[in-house]
Design an enzyme around this catalytic site. Sequence first.
Site, short mmCIF file in Angstrom:
data_model
loop_
_atom_site.label_atom_id
_atom_site.label_comp_id
_atom_site.label_asym_id
_atom_site.label_seq_id
_atom_site.Cartn_x
_atom_site.Cartn_y
_atom_site.Cartn_z
NE ARG A 289 -3.87 0.57 1.95
CZ ARG A 289 -5.10 0.66 2.47
NH1 ARG A 289 -5.32 1.43 3.51
NH2 ARG A 289 -6.10 -0.02 1.96
CG HIS B 54 -8.26 -0.36 -2.95
ND1 HIS B 54 -7.41 -1.40 -2.60
CD2 HIS B 54 -8.92 -0.02 -1.81
CE1 HIS B 54 -7.57 -1.67 -1.31
NE2 HIS B 54 -8.48 -0.85 -0.82
CD GLN C 107 -12.98 -2.20 -1.06
OE1 GLN C 107 -12.20 -2.11 -0.13
NE2 GLN C 107 -14.20 -2.73 -0.91
CG ASP D 212 -13.58 5.97 -1.48
OD1 ASP D 212 -13.47 5.88 -0.24
OD2 ASP D 212 -12.60 6.02 -2.25
CB CYS E 85 -14.06 0.94 -0.25
SG CYS E 85 -13.72 2.71 -0.10
N1 CP Z 1 -11.16 -0.47 2.18
C1 CP Z 1 -9.91 -0.47 2.68
O1 CP Z 1 -8.94 -0.68 1.93
O2 CP Z 1 -9.83 -0.23 4.00
P1 CP Z 1 -8.50 0.02 4.87
O3 CP Z 1 -7.98 1.38 4.46
O4 CP Z 1 -8.97 -0.03 6.27
O5 CP Z 1 -7.51 -1.05 4.55
N1 NVA Z 2 -10.11 6.64 -1.44
C1 NVA Z 2 -9.75 6.17 -0.13
C2 NVA Z 2 -9.87 4.70 -0.07
C3 NVA Z 2 -9.50 4.05 1.24
C4 NVA Z 2 -9.62 2.57 1.22
C5 NVA Z 2 -8.33 6.61 0.17
O1 NVA Z 2 -7.49 6.55 -0.73
O2 NVA Z 2 -8.06 7.02 1.30
#
Ligand code: CP
Ligand code: NVA
Length: 295
Positions: A100, A127, A130, A217, A253
Amino acid sequence: MARALLDVDDLTGDELTTVLDRAADLKAADDGRQPLDDRTLGMIFEKPSTRTRVSFETGMTQLGGHAIFLGPDDIHLGHGEPIKDTARAVSRYVDFIMARVFDHADVVELGEFATVPVINGLTDDAHPCQTLADLLTIRERFGGFDVDVAWVGDGNNVAQSFVLGAAMAGIDLTVATPEGYGIDDDVLKRAAGLGGEPETTTDPAAAVEDADVVYTDVWVSMGQEDQREEKLADFDGFQVTTELLGDRPLMHCLPAHRGEEVTDDALESENAIVWDQAENRMHAQNGLLVWLSEQ
Ligand code: CP
Ligand code: NVA
């Protein structure tokens, strides 16, 4: 280069179906099978996470393997060592790398230099894990993908991977974003090549009119905290309320910023299928990990 999942369209349509089927099979089986006995997943995190960390770590335990959490202060990635060196060294220990990171180019570089599969656990642009969970959730709920989905909100990472996954699955998707927050042209082109671009609009009410499901989101993604005031103003009118939702299922998500992209009562309503999505992160990833181990 080992097989990777940097975005959903790294899989072919048939491979996507296989991964989802494998996920459903593992979810249903619960028979103590340990297909990843002695395998290790290295999990690199530049940003915080609840679902991604816990679902991958628990998933590896369920599959008989092990996961190592490598947070921003734990390894040299990006500061004390070039990404390509981390990729090559970590590949000598582990069987899979999940990362990540902020810049999508960084996960691409990891994939280029790693000799084990690299899985994107969220970048600023994509992502895919997801989306695998979302497709599993939609298939469970509707028995297939003959479904109209309305995306209401920001057109960044989660939305962009969902656009690709929807195109591959044959989901009819409409994306409502404010002007300037739409899906990248490159992603729209890739979706067109995969089965179909979504319809796009700047009108949330028009987007949800024929929808079976509404998906949203956060407006302020991780790393965008300094744009907070500007984004809250730009997304005015895009909040998913119980009124906008009607009796449609609500997808998110998570994490949710209640009072911003979604109201508390919408998220707490029976329409919310967000906890199924969250659970399916683990099952979808389990299916992916087992499939990757067989490539
Ligand atoms: N949806 C998701 O990726 O959640 P986290 O940021 O908690 O991993
Ligand atoms: N769009 C959000 C998704 C988190 C899972 C972010 O990037 O923070």
